[in-house]
Design a protein around this motif. Structure first.
Motif, mmCIF file in Angstrom:
data_model
loop_
_atom_site.group_PDB
_atom_site.id
_atom_site.type_symbol
_atom_site.label_atom_id
_atom_site.label_comp_id
_atom_site.label_asym_id
_atom_site.label_seq_id
_atom_site.Cartn_x
_atom_site.Cartn_y
_atom_site.Cartn_z
ATOM 1 N N ILE A 153 48.695 31.982 13.304
ATOM 2 C CA ILE A 153 47.665 31.670 12.337
ATOM 3 C C ILE A 153 46.713 30.481 12.457
ATOM 4 C CG2 ILE A 153 48.590 33.320 10.694
ATOM 5 C CD1 ILE A 153 48.892 31.109 8.692
ATOM 6 N N GLY A 154 47.505 29.519 13.396
ATOM 7 C CA GLY A 154 46.840 28.193 13.403
ATOM 8 C C GLY A 154 47.434 27.159 12.638
ATOM 9 N N CYS A 155 48.457 27.495 11.917
ATOM 10 C CA CYS A 155 49.224 26.313 11.111
ATOM 11 C C CYS A 155 50.091 25.508 11.700
ATOM 12 C CB CYS A 155 49.704 26.999 10.067
ATOM 13 S SG CYS A 155 50.373 25.942 8.640
ATOM 14 N N PHE A 156 50.334 24.332 11.408
ATOM 15 C CA PHE A 156 51.315 23.560 12.035
ATOM 16 C C PHE A 156 52.807 24.260 11.269
ATOM 17 C CE2 PHE A 156 49.359 19.201 13.598
ATOM 18 C CZ PHE A 156 48.540 20.182 14.149
ATOM 19 N N ASP B 103 45.468 36.066 20.280
ATOM 20 C CA ASP B 103 44.600 35.279 21.500
ATOM 21 C C ASP B 103 44.778 33.964 21.654
ATOM 22 O OD1 ASP B 103 42.341 33.936 22.721
ATOM 23 O OD2 ASP B 103 41.826 35.943 23.134
ATOM 24 N N VAL B 104 45.489 33.312 22.509
ATOM 25 C CA VAL B 104 46.169 32.175 22.897
ATOM 26 C C VAL B 104 45.045 30.982 22.689
ATOM 27 C CG1 VAL B 104 47.035 30.412 24.230
ATOM 28 C CG2 VAL B 104 47.975 32.712 24.215
ATOM 29 N N GLU B 105 43.818 31.346 23.200
ATOM 30 C CA GLU B 105 42.708 30.295 23.128
ATOM 31 C C GLU B 105 42.350 30.195 21.528
ATOM 32 O OE1 GLU B 105 39.509 31.282 25.623
ATOM 33 O OE2 GLU B 105 40.740 31.003 27.509
ATOM 34 N N LYS B 106 42.158 31.265 20.883
ATOM 35 C CA LYS B 106 41.844 31.211 19.443
ATOM 36 C C LYS B 106 42.820 30.628 18.535
ATOM 37 C CE LYS B 106 38.927 35.337 19.618
ATOM 38 N NZ LYS B 106 38.489 36.673 19.035
ATOM 39 N N ILE B 107 44.164 30.768 18.805
ATOM 40 C CA ILE B 107 44.945 30.177 18.140
ATOM 41 C C ILE B 107 45.149 28.504 18.476
ATOM 42 C CG2 ILE B 107 47.680 29.874 17.833
ATOM 43 C CD1 ILE B 107 47.889 32.746 18.587
ATOM 44 N N ASP B 108 45.033 28.240 19.781
ATOM 45 C CA ASP B 108 44.913 26.804 20.063
ATOM 46 C C ASP B 108 43.785 26.228 19.552
ATOM 47 O OD1 ASP B 108 46.724 25.285 21.478
ATOM 48 O OD2 ASP B 108 45.426 24.701 22.962
ATOM 49 N N GLY C 221 55.809 31.504 22.623
ATOM 50 C CA GLY C 221 55.144 32.571 23.408
ATOM 51 C C GLY C 221 54.485 33.484 22.574
ATOM 52 N N VAL C 222 53.195 33.828 22.631
ATOM 53 C CA VAL C 222 52.734 34.852 21.587
ATOM 54 C C VAL C 222 53.460 36.128 21.181
ATOM 55 C CG1 VAL C 222 50.747 35.793 20.994
ATOM 56 C CG2 VAL C 222 50.353 33.512 21.536
ATOM 57 N N ALA D 267 53.346 24.310 20.431
ATOM 58 C CA ALA D 267 52.395 24.464 21.700
ATOM 59 C C ALA D 267 52.448 26.166 21.929
ATOM 60 C CB ALA D 267 53.324 24.056 22.820
ATOM 61 N N ILE D 268 51.368 26.772 22.239
ATOM 62 C CA ILE D 268 51.156 28.241 22.180
ATOM 63 C C ILE D 268 51.031 28.607 23.838
ATOM 64 C CG2 ILE D 268 49.729 30.197 21.443
ATOM 65 C CD1 ILE D 268 51.263 28.690 19.265
ATOM 66 N N ASP D 269 51.492 29.675 24.251
ATOM 67 C CA ASP D 269 51.213 30.184 25.474
ATOM 68 C C ASP D 269 51.555 31.643 25.614
ATOM 69 O OD1 ASP D 269 53.991 30.714 26.002
ATOM 70 O OD2 ASP D 269 54.393 28.580 26.441
ATOM 71 N N ASP D 270 51.412 32.307 26.723
ATOM 72 C CA ASP D 270 51.360 33.708 27.166
ATOM 73 C C ASP D 270 52.821 34.003 27.518
ATOM 74 O OD1 ASP D 270 48.869 34.643 26.180
ATOM 75 O OD2 ASP D 270 48.001 33.996 28.017
ATOM 76 N N GLY D 271 53.732 33.136 27.646
ATOM 77 C CA GLY D 271 55.087 33.420 28.008
ATOM 78 C C GLY D 271 55.644 34.297 26.962
ATOM 79 N N THR D 272 57.083 34.465 27.123
ATOM 80 C CA THR D 272 57.827 35.113 26.296
ATOM 81 C C THR D 272 59.021 34.421 25.663
ATOM 82 O OG1 THR D 272 59.205 36.004 28.053
ATOM 83 C CG2 THR D 272 57.466 37.154 27.361
ATOM 84 N N LEU D 273 58.987 33.073 25.510
ATOM 85 C CA LEU D 273 59.856 32.369 25.296
ATOM 86 C C LEU D 273 59.503 31.701 23.857
ATOM 87 C CD1 LEU D 273 62.618 31.200 26.165
ATOM 88 C CD2 LEU D 273 61.439 29.138 27.157
#
Length: 848
Positions: A659-662, A333-338, A671-672, A595-601
């Motif tokens: 997992i939310g780590c740098f 989930d992008v929001e939770k990761i971010d 892209g998740v 940077a986290i997003d819903d893309g596929t890159l």
């Protein structure tokens, strides 16, 4: 047959018959004794003396024993060796039951019964557990629809989960991430099949069947309603009905093994599910080296290779366990990761306080002083805790408050503050005031509570601690009042307290002295005052011990009533601990926020392998842009050229981000991915009759059935376990299916250079290679130098013979190999040019 016709042995055999599969620790006075085959097994495993009962009988009973005060260590060793241990205690005090008036011939048998059964999954002794790993018991059964229904509970922490698997392989994959110590199946044909499957796949696993009624739907539902004090199953969890059978079986198993009405540490149950989580299969966990291959203490070299070991900067046991769970179930989930990444950034960005320390440094001290609240709470609730556990719990709760204050206005601090129950904090403060700083280990021998806490206890403490001072004062007073300077006040176990006066001074004895005993050198007397003191002092110690134990149990009951609040606080502390550890890792190693997003890159600039880069000087970073129109990298190049390192670091950077780590890179955009699949390295399963190639094909089958367009697939040397043309054909077909049908982001490393033609058929496929340079050594031999850099294009050759030279293969062997290679290549060219040309016979075993 050994003589068993005595009341004691009949009692032993009756107790033993109720739990035949366990080693029975039978309490006899100050020892736990084992008899018959149990004694032989324990003596062998513990390396202690095997003796016998009634040695003069024609067939004496084998026996061995261990002191009850040090039994824990012996029990832990047996359980670690794969045994189950039943502890049978004396339920009556022999001295009180028989009394001094009874002779040896008339003493009656005391009551004994099993109070607890210890097995790998029900082990609660902290000395026997890995503090940073779960210790779960897993129950599973088959459903009518072919599903495998399961539930898992860590009795030491109260974490209770349930779920279902569509098939055997999916279920086995789920087991990987749960830290299973023990498995339970019903005593029926379906349960036996699952048991056989586990024993075939994991021969050392502690697995067993339990009575089938444990898994009965109605019976299990009743157990669950009792456990959670709920009127209906839906009130326990709205999704539990399908999996109630294994969940209820776990509750029943705990009730039977611990002789407890419920699992005190369990106050909620969670559905497993994969919504918002990535599930990793065993092959991926193994190939990416996510977990240590051995337990702590096996040697640093065995542990340093794992991702968990490298990134674990947690200070608490709860944080360490939760981090393991995060690694094995990354977020999708992008929001939770971010949100997690933002929490890490907030710690790093926090300014320096008046103390001169930044926030990260100021969090270290309170986190380091917080003990394992989850397992402490379980021990307290089960009546297995000591006064030190009580103080550790109270002190940790107050240190969590200090941690909250240091977090200040950060969101992490707000979440932690919400978990700090005010009544729990007050109870903790009271506990620390009431108990002494270093209480004794035993809870029935007094000495736990401080003066000033309880008036009646203070009086008893005064009597037990000041008795000698009182006697000294009394002796001095009596010497003065009688003018008998040799007067002595003494004590022995037969006559109690007395005043001893020599014969020369008997004329000076006061009238109120009552003669108690005549001795050779004089007389012994008692007074009413000394008699009253004797009555007080002889009962004071027992009264003090009883009162302290009652007060201790009262504190334990109050903490047990707050178990849910302790559990929630522990979860929040663990979360803060992990985030602080991530911040420490980023600060020390120069990791950056992805940077986290819903893309596929997947775009990674100058990425590094987390563990390899940490322990290798001159590590070469690599950049990669995978996805979109270039979602399939076909990678060629020599062995040792760095293909698998680039592949693994891409997956590990992706996993760390989710997992939310740098991450170890100059920059990264992720892209998740929904799942990571790997087939890297050779392995087999001889026990199941599976060769390396069969395992490889089985794992590929799993990948093709489960991967999606949002997955990340890493494949290395597919098809090398069979003939060249078979392997090449399979590799081509597998690559084509992934590139054409699935569309997942893929890194496919191969030595089959023919596969580079896929780039002409599929737009998403692009050829890449690991760069090398070829030169000559002083002897004029060609040598290869690895540059460890991923670059566009296909490798012209595999340089296998040059790599073999680096490995030290004899020169005559290398020359022969080169001749064979040139012959094969020449033959292949001739075949392509003229189909009728004669093929020369290759002298594969000739001399160079």
């Amino acid at each position: 047959m050994a003589n068993t016709d005595t009341p004691l042995m009949r009692q032993y055999l009756e107790v033993k018959s109720r739990i035949p599969d366990a080693l029975l620790f039978f309490r006899l006075g100050d020892f736990y004794e084992l008899f018959f085959e149990d004694a032989r097994t324990a003596a062998r495993e513990l390396e202690i003396t095997l003796t016998s009962r009634n040695k003069n009988d024609p067939d004496p009973t084998p026996m061995c024993g261990v002191p009850f005060h040090s039994a824990a260590g012996y029990i832990n060793r047996l359980v670690a060796s794969g045994h189950k241990v039943a502890i049978c205690e004396q339920l009556e005090n022999p001295a009180e039951k028989n009394g001094p008036e009874k002779g040896a011939e008339t003493k009656s048998l005391v009551k004994r019964d099993i109070v607890r059964v210890v097995s790998p999954g029900t082990q609660l002794d902290p000395d026997a557990l890995n503090a940073k790993a779960p210790n779960c018991t897993h129950a599973a059964c088959s459903s009518a629809g072919g599903k495998i229904l399961w539930a898992t509970c860590d009795f030491t922490t109260g974490k209770f989960r349930f779920g279902s698997a569509a098939d055997l392989e999916s279920w086995l994959a789920t087991l990987q991430s749960q830290g299973i110590a023990e498995l339970l199946f019903p005593e029926n044909d379906a349960g036996s099949k699952l048991l056989d499957e586990i024993r075939a796949r994991a021969p050392r696993a502690f697995a067993q069947t339990v009575p089938e009624f444990y898994f009965d739907s109605e019976y299990a539902a009743s157990r669950m309603r009792e456990q959670f004090a709920a009127q209906s199953l839906a009130a326990v969890h709205p999704e539990l009905s399908e999996c109630v059978r294994p969940a209820g079986a776990l509750v029943k198993y705990f009730q039977e093994s611990q002789r407890a009405p419920r699992i005190p540490s369990v106050n909620r149950i969670e559905a497993w599910g994969c919504n918002g989580r990535m599930e990793l299969d065993p092959a991926t966990v193994r190939a990416l080296e996510l977990l240590p291959r051995r337990e702590p203490g096996a040697g640093a070299a065995a542990r340093d290779a794992s991702l968990l070991t490298w990134i674990d900067r947690t200070k608490t046991a709860m944080g360490g366990r939760l981090l393991r769970d995060w690694i094995l179930r990354p977020l999708t989930d992008v929001e939770k990761i971010d949100a997690r990444l933002g929490e890490v950034a907030s710690i790093l960005e926090a300014g320096t306080e008046a103390s001169g320390k930044n926030l990260l440094a100021r969090l270290t001290q309170p986190l380091s002083e917080i003990y394992d609240l989850e397992r402490l709470s379980s021990r307290i609730s089960l009546g297995m805790a000591g006064a030190r556990d009580l103080r550790a719990t109270a002190g940790s709760i107050l240190m969590a408050r200090e941690l909250c204050e240091r977090l200040g206005s950060l969101e992490l601090g707000s979440l932690l503050k919400g978990a700090l129950d005010s009544k729990l904090v007050a109870l903790s403060e009271e506990t620390l005031r009431a108990t002494v700083e270093n209480p004794p280990l035993a809870v029935r021998e007094g000495g736990m509570f401080a003066r000033g806490f309880h008036a009646d206890l203070d009086e008893l403490i005064g009597l037990t601690t000041n008795g000698e001072a009182w006697l000294a004062e009394y002796e001095a007073a009596e010497r003065k009042s009688t003018a008998i300077n040799s007067l002595k006040v003494r004590f022995n176990r037969v006559f109690g307290y007395y005043i001893e006066i020599t014969k020369a001074n008997l004329a000076s004895v006061p009238a109120h002295y009552v003669r108690k005993q005549t001795t050779v050198g004089g007389e012994r007397f008692i007074t009413e005052e000394l008699k009253r003191f004797e009555e007080k002092i002889l009962t004071a110690e027992k009264k003090r011990n009883d009162l302290e134990y009652a007060l201790f149990r009262e504190f334990c009951a109050r903490f047990t009533a707050k178990a849910a609040a302790v559990s929630e606080l522990a979860r929040q502390v663990a979360h803060v601990d992990i985030i602080a550890g991530f911040a420490a890792l980023a600060s020390r190693e120069g990791y950056v926020r992805p940077a986290i997003d819903d893309g596929t890159l997947l775009e990674i600039a100058h990425g590094r392998h987390p563990t390899v880069a940490a322990f290798m000087e001159g590590f070469v970073p690599n950049s990669i842009a995978l996805g979109g129109s270039a979602g399939f990298f076909l990678i060629t190049g020599p062995n040792m050229g760095g293909k698998s390192t680039v592949m693994r670091q891409t997956a590990l950077i992706t996993l760390l981000a989710q997992i939310g780590c740098f991450v170890p890179a100059r920059s990264a955009r992720i892209g998740v991915v929904d799942r990571i699949f790997t087939r890297i390295g050779a392995s087999d399963n001889i026990a199941e009759g599976s060769s390396t190639f069969m395992v490889e094909m089985s794992e590929m089958s799993f990948i093709l059935r489960n991967a999606t367009a949002r997955s990340l697939i890493l494949l290395d040397e597919i098809g090398r376990g069979t003939s060249t043309f078979d392997g090449m054909s399979l590799a081509m077909a597998l690559a084509s299916d992934i590139a054409g049908r699935i569309g997942a982001r893929t890194l496919f490393a191969t030595h089959y250079h023919e596969l580079t033609a896929l780039a002409d058929r599929y737009p998403r496929v692009s050829n890449h290679r690991m760069a090398v340079s070829v030169g000559e050594d002083r002897a004029g031999h060609a040598i290869v130098r690895f540059l460890y850099r991923l670059e566009p294009g296909a490798a012209e050759r595999s340089y296998g013979i040059l790599v073999a030279r680096l490995a030290g293969l004899p020169e005559h062997v290398l020359k022969h190999a080169q001749q064979i290679l040139e012959t094969i290549e020449h033959t292949a060219r001739d075949r392509n040019g003229s189909a009728h040309r004669e093929t020369p016979q290759l002298d594969l075993f000739g001399n160079a």
